[in-house]
Design a protein around this motif. Structure first.
Motif, PDB file in Angstrom:
ATOM      1  N   TYR A   6       0.829  -1.208   0.000  1.00  0.00           N
ATOM      2  CA  TYR A   6       0.000   0.000   0.000  1.00  0.00           C
ATOM      3  C   TYR A   6       0.865   1.261   0.000  1.00  0.00           C
TER       4      TYR A   6
ATOM      5  N   GLU B  46      -6.433  -4.009   5.134  1.00  0.00           N
ATOM      6  CA  GLU B  46      -7.025  -4.453   3.875  1.00  0.00           C
ATOM      7  C   GLU B  46      -8.556  -4.483   4.002  1.00  0.00           C
TER       8      GLU B  46
ATOM      9  N   VAL C 274      -1.824  -1.661  -6.724  1.00  0.00           N
ATOM     10  CA  VAL C 274      -2.722  -1.980  -5.604  1.00  0.00           C
ATOM     11  C   VAL C 274      -2.847  -0.779  -4.683  1.00  0.00           C
TER      12      VAL C 274
ATOM     13  N   SER D  84      -7.997  -7.125  -7.312  1.00  0.00           N
ATOM     14  CA  SER D  84      -7.113  -6.305  -8.160  1.00  0.00           C
ATOM     15  C   SER D  84      -7.089  -6.773  -9.608  1.00  0.00           C
TER      16      SER D  84
ATOM     17  N   ILE E  36      -4.160  -7.463  -1.165  1.00  0.00           N
ATOM     18  CA  ILE E  36      -2.848  -7.504  -1.829  1.00  0.00           C
ATOM     19  C   ILE E  36      -2.615  -8.902  -2.402  1.00  0.00           C
TER      20      ILE E  36
ATOM     21  N   ASN F  88      -5.533  -2.162 -13.718  1.00  0.00           N
ATOM     22  CA  ASN F  88      -4.554  -3.192 -14.069  1.00  0.00           C
ATOM     23  C   ASN F  88      -4.789  -3.781 -15.455  1.00  0.00           C
TER      24      ASN F  88
ATOM     25  N   CYS G  97      -5.616  -9.586 -10.460  1.00  0.00           N
ATOM     26  CA  CYS G  97      -4.331 -10.253 -10.695  1.00  0.00           C
ATOM     27  C   CYS G  97      -4.478 -11.674 -11.237  1.00  0.00           C
TER      28      CYS G  97
ATOM     29  N   SER H 146       2.383  -4.561  -6.342  1.00  0.00           N
ATOM     30  CA  SER H 146       2.583  -5.924  -5.843  1.00  0.00           C
ATOM     31  C   SER H 146       2.894  -6.816  -7.041  1.00  0.00           C
TER      32      SER H 146
END
Length: 311
Positions: free
Chosen positions: A88, A223, A102, A140, A108, A172, A142, A93
């Protein structure tokens, strides 16, 4: 004290070592993208001097300017005093070898499933058969984005119930130039998805039971709690996914769900279900795989268990 440090320590390597010692001494908690004090210190130091995480170690002997030393010092101290995760502070990340933006809107990235994605889920599915992938509780983005890299010919749908998380996922998707491949959906799991048969359904849903969540270190409370809380048992969302996956899996499809600390609870609750618990070379556990046939075969069992949990 800070002036003494700034005058005594000069190189990147000095500050990485000092940072690791400070973080250890302060007993900060790791496990949100980094697992050791040294890893976290390296991430913070490199970020403070605007260098990439891939910087070659031959540069570690470079001497920092006084301004750079101050920036490193201040960032390490922020990590200690604010008790927020390093990612953060750096706004970055790494997941499956890829960089992700992120912030406090998302969990995360740190799931062990990165290893599976890099291996294209071999031997569980043939790459040529993968046309549609679903990432439930994408956060996120990911997992979905990493899947898009692993299966460049597939379309990926990424779902979340948090509008704020989807904003980060969109950042992202744009960052990785995948807007033609990855589509986000604001949906409570499958609810608002168009009819589709997916070859891979993968999810890292909230799976922490309320009692465990309340006792997590401060870094985890920084978080979004929505990304953790899986109800009293931790299995609320997991069982809903299991109950509904049958209608969304292709005949040769696979379902992968991370349940982490709730793995034992799940296996005890569904004692007859042959979950395949995956092993990871880089560490991590609590991730199971089921085939489309198994999901269909145990559908009624999943529905009954879900009703039992929710009542």
């Amino acid at each position: 004290m800070s002036n003494e440090i700034l005058s005594t320590l000069t190189t990147l390597r000095d500050y990485m070592r000092w940072g690791a010692s400070r973080l250890t001494q302060a007993q900060v908690c790791f496990g949100q993208g980094t697992t050791t004090a040294l890893d976290e210190a390296v991430a913070l130091v490199l970020h403070a001097v605007h260098q990439p995480y891939t910087l070659h170690s031959s540069f570690f002997q470079c001497v920092l300017t006084l301004d750079e030393r101050k920036a490193v010092f201040e960032l390490i101290e922020r990590r200690i005093h604010e008790r927020v995760p390093a990612a953060y502070l750096t706004k970055e990340s790494i997941f499956a070898g890829l960089p992700f933006y992120v912030d406090e809107r998302v969990l995360i990235p740190r799931s062990p499933v990165a290893e599976l994605i890099e291996q294209q889920f071999a031997p569980w599915i043939d790459e040529e058969n993968v046309e549609h992938i679903l990432d439930l509780c994408t956060g996120s983005g990911c997992i979905g984005i990493a899947c898009a890299y692993a299966f460049p010919n597939a379309m990926v749908d990424a779902v979340d119930l948090s509008p704020e998380a989807l904003e980060v996922a969109e950042i992202n998707i744009e960052k990785h130039q995948l807007s033609d491949t990855v589509t986000t959906y604001y949906s409570d799991l499958f609810n608002k998805l168009p009819p589709m048969q997916y070859d891979i359904i993968i999810s890292n849903p909230p799976y922490v039971c309320l009692n465990e969540w309340e006792n997590l270190p401060p870094e985890f409370h920084a978080e979004p709690d929505m990304a953790f809380k899986g109800g009293v048992s931790g299995l609320d969302l997991v069982l809903r996914i299991l109950s509904n996956a049958k209608n969304y899996l292709s005949d040769h499809g696979i379902l992968i769900i991370e349940v982490g600390s709730s793995a034992e609870t799940l296996q005890t609750l569904l004692i007859d279900v042959p979950f395949y618990w995956l092993n990871f070379e880089r560490g991590g556990d609590g991730v199971f795989l089921l085939t489309a046939d198994q999901v269909a075969h145990y559908h009624d069992v999943f529905v009954a268990a879900s009703k039992q949990i929710h009542h």
